[in-house]
Design a protein around this motif. Structure first.
Motif: not given
Length: 374
Positions: A119-121, A182-191, A143-144
């Motif tokens: 358990r936990g994130e 496999e999934r990546e969520l970008l949080l910044t303008e720079r990639a 998770s998201e």
């Protein structure tokens, strides 16, 4: 190198730490020479030494402990967190960033993943420092669910960690020993994180691979560039090219270079670097290296291979053996699989090799070998 974590048994990852560095380097060199001893015509150049500490450009930290007091480091045998944020292998910028990131874990409510309880994130923090001191921070989550909180508190992180250039979330929902998903969520303008090597900017995206030791990566690419320049081939393939390190370093007027890498993220990074340099005779393809090579109508004058630890394997080795490729430049992080691959290519004989100590204090290394068709 003295390490309190090692001395107190909290971390024993640096298995060679008790050996003087000169003995470490000599032992690795002797081991590789022994594995390739049957190649009598092979000329060995002196091994290339690394700094013994403050060389790692990437921190791969397991997040443990509690929300109020998270640990960043490894897990012990019981699955409890062992904090290693003061590790002496990391570059100074990484060491300075880790306490700020630990505070961010608490502020953003990112409950550390409890492996025994499932358990936990938050599972891992992956932090990379560029030669210019910029940082890429990746948070590996189950998770998201926490993403909204991370976005809410990101301005705080950027204020307290001004070197932050790229931030992302990676999703790894499964309970197994896999670093990331496999999934990546970008949080910044720079990639991309700019990894400056010599006068070349390589661009590192969140899921792209780059050598952990930037100084040794510079030596490796320079050595490859010089050996290729001696041969002056008109065409080069760089198989397992990653973000294009070898391909971009060996580029020259009148020389056609093609880099092949299975990761689309890495190919996108390599293409960005190629475009910035205006290298019209260099191109990249996102494909399996072996399948791609077998589909081509004619081989080049030189092939560079830089595979993972498993080596190039019998299929690609067999293709190289039966091809008309005059030279192969093989960069290996595992001399045992290198030796097996060489056995499968008896017509391509190693003529020159050099060990580079990419991973001091451990048994790992990189060895560059030039092969010539008999």
């Amino acid at each position: 190198m003295q390490c309190d974590y090692y001395d107190t048994q909290r971390c024993r990852s640096c298995t060679l730490l008790e050996l003087p560095y000169a003995e470490q380097l000599a032992g690795k060199d002797a081991q590789v020479r022994e594995l390739l001893a049957r190649h009598a015509d092979l000329t060995w150049l002196p091994p290339v030494a690394s700094a013994q500490e403050h060389f790692r450009n990437k921190a791969k930290m397991v997040v443990g402990g509690t929300l109020e007091t998270p640990t960043l480091g490894i897990l012990d045998r019981a699955g409890a967190g062992v904090d290693l944020r003061g590790c002496g292998l990391h570059l100074p910028g990484l060491r300075a960033a880790l306490p700020v990131l630990a505070d961010f874990v608490t502020r953003a409510g990112l409950t550390p993943y409890d492996v025994p309880a499932r358990r936990g994130e938050l599972k891992h923090l992956l932090v990379t420092e560029s030669p210019d001191g910029e940082l890429m921070v990746r948070l590996v989550l189950r998770s998201e669910e926490p993403v909204a909180r991370i976005r809410k508190h990101l301005p705080w992180l950027r204020e307290h960690l001004p070197a932050l250039a790229v931030a992302s979330v990676n999703l790894q929902p499964e309970h197994k020993a896999v670093l990331e998903g496999e999934r990546e969520l970008l949080l910044t303008e720079r990639a991309t994180l700019r990894m400056r090597v010599h006068d070349l900017d390589l661009h590192l995206r969140p899921q792209s691979f780059f050598q952990t030791n930037t100084a040794m990566a510079e030596r490796l690419y320079a050595l490859g560039r010089d050996w290729v320049a001696e041969l002056a081939p008109s065409s080069v393939w760089d198989l397992y090219c990653g973000v294009g390190g070898f391909a971009l370093h060996v580029a020259a007027p009148g020389r056609r270079v093609v880099g092949v890498e299975v990761s689309p993220e890495a190919v996108a990074s390599a293409e960005q670097s190629r475009a910035e340099r205006g290298l019209d005779e260099v191109s990249f393809a996102a494909a399996d290296a072996t399948a791609w090579a077998r589909e081509q109508q004619a081989p080049p004058e030189l092939v560079v291979v830089n595979p993972p630890r498993r080596g190039i394997g019998p299929e690609l080795a067999g293709w190289l053996e039966t091809s008309d490729v005059p030279h192969v430049l093989y960069s290996s992080c595992n001399a045992r699989t290198l030796a097996a691959d060489l056995d499968a290519m008896p017509s391509l004989r190693p003529v020159r090799a050099r060990l580079l100590d990419m991973f001091p204090n451990t048994g790992h290394y990189e060895v560059l070998t030039l092969l010539r068709r008999a």
